[in-house]
Design a protein around this motif. Structure first.
Motif, PDB file in Angstrom:
ATOM      1  N   HIS A 291      28.379   3.317 -15.891  1.00  0.00           N
ATOM      2  CA  HIS A 291      28.750   3.303 -17.315  1.00  0.00           C
ATOM      3  C   HIS A 291      29.386   1.950 -17.605  1.00  0.00           C
ATOM      4  O   HIS A 291      30.509   1.694 -17.159  1.00  0.00           O
TER       5      HIS A 291
ATOM      6  N   HIS B 255      26.411  13.076  -9.267  1.00  0.00           N
ATOM      7  CA  HIS B 255      27.769  13.181  -8.687  1.00  0.00           C
ATOM      8  C   HIS B 255      28.148  14.579  -8.171  1.00  0.00           C
ATOM      9  O   HIS B 255      29.154  15.155  -8.587  1.00  0.00           O
TER      10      HIS B 255
ATOM     11  N   ASP C 208      28.851   6.133 -10.065  1.00  0.00           N
ATOM     12  CA  ASP C 208      29.443   6.727 -11.271  1.00  0.00           C
ATOM     13  C   ASP C 208      30.625   5.890 -11.747  1.00  0.00           C
ATOM     14  O   ASP C 208      31.685   6.419 -12.101  1.00  0.00           O
TER      15      ASP C 208
ATOM     16  N   HIS D  42      23.886   5.072 -11.108  1.00  0.00           N
ATOM     17  CA  HIS D  42      24.779   5.770 -12.040  1.00  0.00           C
ATOM     18  C   HIS D  42      25.953   4.869 -12.408  1.00  0.00           C
ATOM     19  O   HIS D  42      26.939   4.788 -11.675  1.00  0.00           O
TER      20      HIS D  42
HETATM   21 ZN   LIG Z   1      28.861   9.356 -15.057  1.00  0.00          ZN
END
Ligand SMILES: [Zn+2]
Length: 457
Positions: A63, A240, A313, A61
């Motif tokens: 970004h 998450h 995340d 995960h």
């Molecule tokens: Zn995320």
């Protein structure tokens, strides 16, 4: 002519049931031999005595915001941070890049960007947004590893939350395509209305933000997603999860036959809402950090075997988007991918006694199994030689200047971690060694090599 490209000697290999001291050989990017006393010659010999050999972690995960928001991070900086943290692959979310990854064209733009600058291997998720359910098939054809949907309002207006019908029909389609759906599970009505009330009355402190995203919003959304998955036969993954009760809902559903897994993140395992108050907006995320009792219940769920994986995340932004005191205005994301393995080693292994093979499963093998990356996530003959060499007893304090992110912000700065990554290899090539990036970008696209295996976790 040497028999092998490399031989790594004398390290302790972390396998499924524990660790054992062994040598292993690498040829053409693969692990080709493992033996307690391996003969043969190699172009390079690595002395790993005193070190532990982890299967390279897969951050499920991340970004990295490319293309379109490369000023926030980008593959070049994001993957250097991963390599420094012992990670050899990552899975990139469809949102926070612009355009978001919702069709072939946007997939190809992201692929070109990753090919140009990713140091480690990568897989992409496609997005489920209102209006694109019919396009999921073409995304599957591109090679996405799964589909991501938001049940709450997103931080980027170019990626809309999925309404219930979009999510339900998206799951039907994904089930037919044999790909999992990942959801950000927070109830949109509750979080949007509590946000509106707080902002409209100028209540924008950290405690006001925490109050706007109560635990019940997460639990309700998890339950609804599980219901849709059960009805559609879709494989579901909850990203998450911030509470032990959320994990418990997932475990109960799996016990009655729903194909659902979940992940949690290092910040939910190390930081509490008191840390969020002390650290400020650098520690803002959604769902938010929770009270200590929730953190401890997440660890209990990990020990019970109910958490599929731990992922970062990693959701960075430029510093100005974290400026100010207004917790609703600040970007909701934490930069942490470089520290993922460190948190698990320090908090999990050293402080709580979580076995190393469990940490390897949570960060490598379970991810590879769930998404069908058959050659990843394991130290076995025939697997990709993705490895992290770790000095388990070395301590270090994380300093701002150690961060390899584009913007050196992280709530983990100032923490002391026991367990230091000495060297990271991707398919047999050393990409990080003794604090330095030592390779050009060599990352490759990973695509699922088989349909998802039901109920594996
Ligand atoms: Zn995320």
């Amino acid at each position: 002519m040497a028999e092998y490209d490399s031989i790594i000697r004398g390290g302790r290999l972390i396998g499924i049931d524990g660790s054992e001291e062994a040598d292993f050989a690498i040829a053409d990017g693969k692990i080709v031999a493992i033996d307690p006393d391996l003969g043969g010659t190699a172009g390079e010999e690595v002395d790993a005595r005193g070190l532990y050999i982890f299967p390279g972690a897969i951050d499920a995960h991340a970004h990295f915001n490319e293309p379109g928001r490369t000023r926030w991070e980008g593959f070049a900086t994001g993957t250097r941070a991963l390599a420094a943290g012992g990670m050899t692959s990552f899975m990139e979310m469809p949102l926070n890049a612009h355009p978001p990854t919702c069709d072939t064209q946007s997939f190809n733009l992201k692929l070109a960007a990753a090919r140009a600058s990713s140091l480690v291997d990568y897989a992409f998720y496609g997005g489920i947004v209102p209006g694109n359910v019919d396009g999921l098939e073409e995304l599957a054809g591109c090679g996405v590893a799964g589909f991501k949907a938001f049940m709450s309002t997103t931080g980027t207006p170019d990626f809309q939350a999925a309404d219930d019908l979009t999510l339900y029909e998206g799951m039907q389609k994904a089930a037919n395509l044999g790909l999992p759906v990942l959801v950000h599970a927070e109830n949109r009505t509750i979080t949007d209305e509590l946000t509106r009330r707080a902002v409209s009355t100028l209540r924008t402190s950290v405690r006001d933000y925490l109050d706007s995203r109560p635990v019940v919003a997460e639990l309700e959304a998890i339950n609804r997603a599980i219901l849709f998955a059960g009805e559609t036969g879709c494989s579901l993954h909850i990203v998450h999860v911030s509470t032990g009760r959320g994990v418990a809902l997932v475990a109960a559903a799996r016990a009655r036959g729903v194909d659902v897994t979940c992940e949690t993140c290092p910040h939910y395992l190390l930081l509490t809402e008191d840390d969020m108050e002390a650290l400020g907006t650098v520690a803002k995320c959604a769902p938010p950090l929770r009270p200590r009792r929730e953190l401890e219940s997440l660890w209990e769920q990990i020990f019970e075997g109910n958490v599929g994986f731990v992922a970062s995340d990693h959701s960075p932004c430029p510093p100005e988007m974290k400026a100010g005191e207004d917790f609703f205005r600040a970007w909701g994301g934490i930069s942490g991918c470089q520290s993922l393995l460190n948190v698990m080693l320090d908090e999990g292994y050293h402080k709580r006694g979580l076995p190393l093979e469990e940490i390897a499963a949570l960060m490598s093998r379970n991810v590879a199994d769930r998404f069908g990356f058959l050659e990843k996530g394991r130290l076995e003959v025939g697997a990709d030689a993705d490895i992290a060499l770790v000095d388990l007893d070395a301590s270090f304090g994380l300093r701002t200047r150690d961060l390899l992110y584009r913007h050196r912000l992280s709530p983990f700065v100032g923490r002391t971690f026991r367990g230091r990554v000495v060297r990271t290899m991707v398919r047999g090539m050393t990409v990080f060694q003794e604090g330095r990036i030592v390779s050009a970008p060599i990352g490759r696209l990973l695509t699922p090599q088989k349909k998802i295996a039901k109920g594996k976790l």
